[in-house]
Design an enzyme around this catalytic site. Structure first.
Site, PDB file in Angstrom:
ATOM      1  CD  GLU A 242       6.260   0.556  -8.099  1.00 32.45           C
ATOM      2  OE1 GLU A 242       6.211  -0.696  -7.932  1.00 32.45           O
ATOM      3  OE2 GLU A 242       6.012   1.393  -7.227  1.00 32.45           O
TER       4      GLU A 242
ATOM      5  CB  CYS B 239       6.488  -2.592  -4.780  1.00 33.43           C
ATOM      6  SG  CYS B 239       4.761  -2.269  -4.974  1.00 33.43           S
TER       7      CYS B 239
HETATM    8  C1  SIN Z   1       6.123   0.922  -3.384  1.00 36.57           C
HETATM    9  O1  SIN Z   1       6.046   0.089  -2.533  1.00 36.57           O
HETATM   10  O2  SIN Z   1       5.453   0.839  -4.422  1.00 36.57           O
HETATM   11  C2  SIN Z   1       6.974   2.166  -3.243  1.00 36.57           C
HETATM   12  C3  SIN Z   1       8.087   2.019  -2.314  1.00 36.57           C
HETATM   13  C4  SIN Z   1       8.991   3.226  -2.250  1.00 36.57           C
HETATM   14  O3  SIN Z   1       8.737   4.264  -2.855  1.00 36.57           O
HETATM   15  O4  SIN Z   1      10.008   3.123  -1.567  1.00 36.57           O
END
Ligand code: SIN
Length: 520
Positions: free
Chosen positions: A289, A323
């Protein structure tokens, strides 16, 4: 001879007692800094084969609070040898853990879930102190984190196989699923939830783990290990190796190990590519991810109130350090002025500060490097014609704060850094567009594709745009998309595989059992 041996034993016993005393002292003073209801959740050592361990060479990683740069405590700088021990422990524990019943794993995960809920406030406080997000967000993450453990406990008992009708006479085909065994790398932006999103699935599947938490936020990981050990997970099932300086050799060891058959990573695209490359040497299964650069599109027919609320939630969650945060906000020219002024008004009311204070709405960025990136993005856009509506500078004083910012008239496309990479900070970059075709092209004009969002009330457009966006997740009239029950992951250079939802399958492999000679 006998008395010399006795003397030596006595001396080493005294040394061990002194070391234990030092560890207890270090834990107690770190725990006092965190101010928890249950101070024993603070662990200042790594976790290998069910034992809390110091760094072999005595090195320490200092962890600081990004709200004021104050030291929170230290964790060990662990070594390659200790990583090998952790991998060996995980491999050994795998032999029995992978044979446990799904019901047994379900029950242990549910026990861990209950413990996480019981210590919800403390776990949230640890997240806030080491990551900087507000206490509301820290507790929110603690609940989010626990929800992955609950979800995967429930998934553990549903890893059904398949019976496939045979194309050949006298043969019956069955497909069973077996756990794979894995190594986990997690980021600092969700110090707890990004572990449980992977670990919950891994444990439910019957895998054991070696976890490398980020050096910025190791205490959440260690608190989880403490609770897992209270829940009764056997030695070696969960191992935690803390490192900062040795991250390259340790990461390489985990990725090259022949006993670890799966790598799960959340973090930046460049690091993801590096790990993916190394993991190919042993043909490991890989879940990645990596970063995104999420488009957030407001069409002319959107409900503007909803769109502003969605942009605030999506862009400024964790002070823009997720992210899936909106990074390029495209607004149709017919609603641009209204959207920009309403968003600016909301953002101007934010209060940045220490996440523990009740009037703080947004916390600091994780460190100086993160601030530098935001400064670079804003200065570059302004030099190319963008206007600062709110914010636009870092805050002086201790802590790594950048003012929540709204920029208008940001040029579209890769001519600014917003078009090239995720900012990972509290900056809403507004870009004007005219047509659906144009905005889809702009949204897709990037090598990554994690999340995308748009606001429209036109059902035809909703289908067209949802299908056209090159991303793994689309928020339609919502700025919040993730939870434990749905698949989370991206396309293009944003990653491989899905977490949450049916993500337990990422930690299992299918095996065909072809039975012959049954019709004799
Ligand atoms: C992330 O920023 O990698 C995860 C964000 C989320 O789980 O909403």
């Amino acid at each position: 001879m006998g008395s010399a041996l006795f003397f030596l034993t006595l001396t080493s016993l005294k040394t061990v007692a002194k070391q234990n005393q030092l560890v207890r002292f270090r834990m107690a003073s770190t725990a006092a800094t965190f101010g928890l209801k249950d101070p024993s959740l603070i662990r200042t050592q790594g976790f290998v084969n069910g034992k809390w361990v110091d760094g072999e060479e005595g090195g320490k990683i200092t962890v600081t609070n990004p709200a004021n740069n104050a030291e929170l405590g230290t964790v060990p700088e662990m070594t390659l040898t200790q990583t090998k021990e952790a991998i060996a422990a995980a491999a050994d524990a795998f032999k029995s853990w992978s044979k446990t019943t799904a019901k047994h794993r379900h029950d242990l995960l549910m026990k861990l879930h209950r413990l996480m809920l019981q210590h919800h406030d403390d776990l949230g406080r640890i997240v806030t102190l080491e990551n900087g997000k507000t206490l509301t967000e820290g507790k929110g993450e603690s609940a989010y984190s626990a929800s992955f453990i609950e979800w995967f406990a429930e998934e553990a008992v549903r890893t059904y196989g398949e019976q496939i009708p045979s194309s050949m006479p006298g043969i019956r085909n069955l497909v069973i699923k077996q756990p794979i065994g894995n190594g986990i790398f997690t980021p600092w932006n969700f110090p707890s939830a990004m572990i449980t999103r992977k670990l919950g699935a891994a444990l439910a599947a019957g895998c054991t783990s070696v976890i490398k938490p980020p050096p910025e936020t190791p205490f959440s990981a260690l608190a989880l290990a403490e609770l897992a050990s209270r829940a009764g997970f056997p030695d070696g099932v969960i191992n935690i190796v803390t490192t900062q300086k040795n991250v390259i050799p340790i990461g390489k060891e985990i990725c090259e190990s022949k006993t670890i058959r799966k790598i799960s990573f959340t973090g930046s695209t460049p690091v993801a590519k590096l790990l993916y490359g190394i993991a190919s040497s042993t043909m490991k299964k890989v879940s990645i991810e990596a970063g995104g650069n999420s488009p957030f599109i407001v069409f002319g027919d959107a409900d503007i109130d909803d769109a502003v609320e969605g942009a605030v939630a999506c862009k400024f969650r964790g002070s823009g350090q997720t992210c899936v945060c909106a990074n390029r906000i495209y607004v149709h020219s017919s609603v641009y002025a209204e959207f920009a002024s309403r968003l600016a008004e909301k953002v101007a009311a934010f209060k940045i500060g220490d996440g523990l204070l009740s009037d703080t709405t947004h916390g600091p960025l994780i460190h100086e490097k993160a601030i530098s990136k935001v400064v670079k993005h804003v200065e570059d856009a302004v030099s190319k014609g963008a206007q600062i509506l709110v914010g636009g500078k870092r805050r002086d004083g201790p802590g790594s704060f950048y003012e929540p910012t709204v920029l208008s008239d940001v040029p579209a496309g890769p001519s600014t850094f917003f078009g090239q990479e995720e900012t990972f900070g509290p900056v809403a970059a507004l870009i004007k567009f005219e047509t659906e075709k144009e905005v889809i092209e702009l949204a897709n004009d990037t090598d990554v594709g994690l999340a995308g969002y748009f606001y429209s009330r036109d059902i035809g457009r909703i289908w067209r745009v949802a299908e056209a966006l090159e991303v793994g997740m689309v928020g339609i009239n919502t700025g919040i998309i993730a939870n434990a029950t749905v698949p989370f992951g991206g396309v293009k250079e944003s990653g491989l595989g899905r977490e949450g939802g049916h993500g337990i399958n990422e930690y299992m492999q299918e095996k065909l059992l072809a039975f012959g000679g049954l019709d004799k």
